[in-house]
Write an enzyme that holds these catalytic residues in place. Structure first.
Site, PDB file in Angstrom:
ATOM      1  N   ARG A 184     -93.138 -22.812 -52.945  1.00  0.00           N
ATOM      2  CA  ARG A 184     -93.114 -22.965 -51.485  1.00  0.00           C
ATOM      3  C   ARG A 184     -94.441 -23.433 -50.917  1.00  0.00           C
ATOM      4  NH1 ARG A 184     -93.153 -17.352 -51.417  1.00  0.00           N
ATOM      5  NH2 ARG A 184     -91.810 -17.680 -53.226  1.00  0.00           N
ATOM      6  N   PHE A 186     -98.292 -23.265 -52.023  1.00  0.00           N
ATOM      7  CA  PHE A 186     -98.466 -23.961 -53.306  1.00  0.00           C
ATOM      8  C   PHE A 186     -98.371 -22.974 -54.470  1.00  0.00           C
ATOM      9  CE2 PHE A 186    -100.906 -26.469 -50.172  1.00  0.00           C
ATOM     10  CZ  PHE A 186    -100.262 -27.682 -50.280  1.00  0.00           C
ATOM     11  N   HIS A 187     -97.351 -22.143 -54.430  1.00  0.00           N
ATOM     12  CA  HIS A 187     -97.123 -21.232 -55.556  1.00  0.00           C
ATOM     13  C   HIS A 187     -95.664 -20.790 -55.563  1.00  0.00           C
ATOM     14  CE1 HIS A 187     -98.204 -18.224 -52.326  1.00  0.00           C
ATOM     15  NE2 HIS A 187     -97.117 -17.651 -52.825  1.00  0.00           N
ATOM     16  N   ALA A 188     -95.277 -20.178 -56.677  1.00  0.00           N
ATOM     17  CA  ALA A 188     -93.967 -19.524 -56.791  1.00  0.00           C
ATOM     18  C   ALA A 188     -94.220 -18.108 -57.289  1.00  0.00           C
ATOM     19  CB  ALA A 188     -93.088 -20.290 -57.779  1.00  0.00           C
TER      20      ALA A 188
END
Ligand code: TYD
Length: 134
Positions: free
Chosen positions: A98, A51-53
């Site tokens: 992702r 839950f991040h980029a």
């Protein structure tokens, strides 16, 4: 989308019971200098992480044991990859949101990263991510 599967060189002895060996060298088998290696383990089936980029970081994700589904999102399209072969890696370039879903208990996700840990490089809010990549 700047993601692709890498097939590493796999060495076998010819006797399947003796297993296989994979080696990965910076700027050779991955297209960046590896500055950091980390791994995630002991997660249960169904758990979703990520839950991040990243703004700049490049990574290669390898499921060295088990089965993990990785979903990549560049803000325009989403692609899902199943990682269940330790001789393959998933390259994820910068600017990609992702998530990683464990499809088997105790799967191990090994990550090769192009830089040292820097929380400033993370985008952890999806709306901020969408604004950032525009
Ligand atoms: P994070 O990258 O959010 O893990 P995941 O995407 O698998 O959910 O990292 C989890 C925590 O670990 C977060 O507090 C940052 C910290 N961390 C480090 O201190 N160093 C590192 O190299 C990494 C990858 C994470």
């Amino acid at each position: 989308m700047n993601t692709y599967i890498i097939e590493f060189i796999k060495k076998t002895t010819g006797n399947s019971e003796e297993g296989s060996l994979v080696f990965i060298e910076s700027n050779k088998h991955v297209d960046f200098e590896i500055k950091r290696v980390y791994y995630t383990y002991s997660a249960r089936n169904g758990i979703i992480r990520g839950f991040h980029a990243h703004k700049r970081l490049e990574q290669v994700l390898i499921c060295v044991y088990g089965k993990i589904e990785v979903t990549c999102d560049d803000g325009k399209e989403k692609k899902t990859f199943i990682l269940d072969d330790p001789s393959k890696g998933l390259y994820i370039g910068s600017g990609i949101w992702r998530t990683m879903k464990w499809l088997k208990d105790d799967s191990v996700l090994l990550v090769l990263a192009s830089d040292y840990y820097n929380e400033e490089d993370y985008i952890r809010d999806y709306d901020t991510f969408l604004k950032y990549i525009k």
